[in-house]
Scaffold this motif. Structure first.
Motif, PDB file in Angstrom:
ATOM      1  N   SER A 169       0.817  -1.215   0.000  1.00 35.08           N
ATOM      2  CA  SER A 169       0.000   0.000   0.000  1.00 35.08           C
ATOM      3  C   SER A 169       0.849   1.262   0.000  1.00 35.08           C
ATOM      4  O   SER A 169       0.326   2.364  -0.187  1.00 35.08           O
ATOM      5  CB  SER A 169      -0.943   0.004   1.206  1.00 35.08           C
ATOM      6  N   THR A 170       2.162   1.108   0.238  1.00 35.68           N
ATOM      7  CA  THR A 170       3.055   2.269   0.259  1.00 35.68           C
ATOM      8  C   THR A 170       4.379   1.905  -0.408  1.00 35.68           C
ATOM      9  O   THR A 170       4.893   0.798  -0.203  1.00 35.68           O
ATOM     10  CB  THR A 170       3.357   2.704   1.717  1.00 35.68           C
ATOM     11  N   ARG A 207      -2.696   2.519  -9.557  1.00 35.19           N
ATOM     12  CA  ARG A 207      -3.058   2.312  -8.150  1.00 35.19           C
ATOM     13  C   ARG A 207      -2.981   3.604  -7.330  1.00 35.19           C
ATOM     14  O   ARG A 207      -3.726   3.778  -6.373  1.00 35.19           O
ATOM     15  CB  ARG A 207      -2.177   1.209  -7.556  1.00 35.19           C
ATOM     16  N   VAL A 208      -2.056   4.486  -7.703  1.00 34.55           N
ATOM     17  CA  VAL A 208      -2.005   5.785  -7.019  1.00 34.55           C
ATOM     18  C   VAL A 208      -3.293   6.546  -7.313  1.00 34.55           C
ATOM     19  O   VAL A 208      -3.919   7.141  -6.422  1.00 34.55           O
ATOM     20  CB  VAL A 208      -0.764   6.591  -7.474  1.00 34.55           C
ATOM     21  N   GLN A 209      -3.712   6.487  -8.575  1.00 31.87           N
ATOM     22  CA  GLN A 209      -4.903   7.244  -8.966  1.00 31.87           C
ATOM     23  C   GLN A 209      -6.185   6.682  -8.362  1.00 31.87           C
ATOM     24  O   GLN A 209      -7.111   7.429  -8.060  1.00 31.87           O
ATOM     25  CB  GLN A 209      -4.990   7.307 -10.497  1.00 31.87           C
ATOM     26  N   ASN A 210      -6.220   5.362  -8.139  1.00 32.83           N
ATOM     27  CA  ASN A 210      -7.457   4.835  -7.523  1.00 32.83           C
ATOM     28  C   ASN A 210      -7.363   4.748  -5.994  1.00 32.83           C
ATOM     29  O   ASN A 210      -8.258   4.214  -5.334  1.00 32.83           O
ATOM     30  CB  ASN A 210      -7.872   3.490  -8.151  1.00 32.83           C
ATOM     31  N   GLY A 211      -6.270   5.269  -5.446  1.00 36.25           N
ATOM     32  CA  GLY A 211      -6.161   5.415  -3.998  1.00 36.25           C
ATOM     33  C   GLY A 211      -5.712   4.177  -3.248  1.00 36.25           C
ATOM     34  O   GLY A 211      -5.759   4.154  -2.010  1.00 36.25           O
ATOM     35  N   THR A 212      -5.226   3.146  -3.939  1.00 37.11           N
ATOM     36  CA  THR A 212      -4.790   1.937  -3.227  1.00 37.11           C
ATOM     37  C   THR A 212      -3.277   1.904  -2.991  1.00 37.11           C
ATOM     38  O   THR A 212      -2.769   0.977  -2.369  1.00 37.11           O
ATOM     39  CB  THR A 212      -5.208   0.660  -3.997  1.00 37.11           C
ATOM     40  N   ARG A 255       0.147   4.620  -2.103  1.00 32.83           N
ATOM     41  CA  ARG A 255       0.678   5.981  -1.919  1.00 32.83           C
ATOM     42  C   ARG A 255       2.196   5.941  -2.032  1.00 32.83           C
ATOM     43  O   ARG A 255       2.833   4.950  -1.662  1.00 32.83           O
ATOM     44  CB  ARG A 255       0.209   6.596  -0.600  1.00 32.83           C
ATOM     45  N   GLU A 288       5.838   7.818  -1.106  1.00 29.24           N
ATOM     46  CA  GLU A 288       6.432   8.705  -0.110  1.00 29.24           C
ATOM     47  C   GLU A 288       7.929   8.825  -0.358  1.00 29.24           C
ATOM     48  O   GLU A 288       8.550   7.948  -0.972  1.00 29.24           O
ATOM     49  CB  GLU A 288       6.219   8.137   1.316  1.00 29.24           C
ATOM     50  N   GLN A 307       3.855  17.194   0.887  1.00 27.36           N
ATOM     51  CA  GLN A 307       3.093  17.430  -0.342  1.00 27.36           C
ATOM     52  C   GLN A 307       3.613  18.621  -1.133  1.00 27.36           C
ATOM     53  O   GLN A 307       3.560  18.638  -2.363  1.00 27.36           O
ATOM     54  CB  GLN A 307       1.610  17.663   0.001  1.00 27.36           C
TER      55      GLN A 307
END
Ligand SMILES: [Zn+2]
Length: 203
Positions: free
Chosen positions: A97-98, A170-175, A177, A179, A195
């Motif tokens: 997820s990250t 996956r970044v665009q659908n929020g699954t 991120r 960093e 950010q």
């Protein structure tokens, strides 16, 4: 005694009894939530910095924590994309997820990008050339240039992550991120990329 053998014996005597159950539980599969792209540098060990236990971090280390561009055809002379393969596995199979890109102080890869060595190191030279856009984006006095490049190189790797379709999707659908962080080595301090594009010291 070989320091590796001595280290293993220390692991068996101390850590193994404490973590035996954890290891046994991990034997069938791994489910890390975080992938880290960090440098090979022996002073920057993600598991140590983040106090992570076995099974928690999926780490790929290369010279200067580089994410190469998405190049399925290997147009720059090679199809053995170890870092890209690790990314593909982490994102598509493990569904992390990250993804954290971890830069660091006194990075030898940045040294080489700022002043390419004259000796012949064809593998290194081709790899270090990937840092060129980061170096070209930085300016200023010599005493701050290196540190600026270290941080810009983190931003560059993050931007390149988005050139991988399976990452961008996956970044665009929020699954997933992305960093960035920077570990200073000398004072053991970690900065986190915010950010707004600047790095902030974690307290
Ligand atoms: Zn480094």
């Amino acid at each position: 005694m070989d320091p590796l053998i001595a280290g293993y014996q220390q692991f068996r005597a101390q850590r193994w009894p404490e973590q035996r159950t954890l290891y046994e539980g991990l034997a069938d599969s791994q489910k890390p939530q975080t992938m880290i792209v960090s440098c090979c540098d022996s002073r920057v060990d993600p598991a140590t910095i983040f106090s992570a236990r076995p099974g928690e971090l999926f780490i790929v280390r290369n010279v200067a924590n580089v994410v190469p561009p998405f190049e399925p055809g290997g147009e720059h002379g090679g199809t053995y994309h170890g870092t890209s393969a690790a990314l593909e596995f982490a994102v598509r199979k493990l569904a992390v997820s990250t993804i954290l890109v971890l830069g660091h102080g006194q990075c030898g890869g940045i040294d080489a990008a700022l002043a390419p060595p004259e000796d012949s190191s064809p593998f290194l030279a081709a790899w270090i050339a990937l840092l060129r856009p980061a170096v070209e984006n930085c300016s200023g006095p010599a005493e701050t240039l290196h540190a600026a490049c270290e941080r810009e190189n983190v931003r560059l790797s993050l931007a390149r992550l988005m050139t991988f379709p399976f990452v961008a999707e996956r970044v665009q659908n929020g699954t997933l991120r992305l960093e960035g962080a920077h570990f200073a080595i000398a004072d053991g301090r970690l900065e986190w990329l915010e950010q707004n594009g600047s790095f902030r010291a974690i307290t």
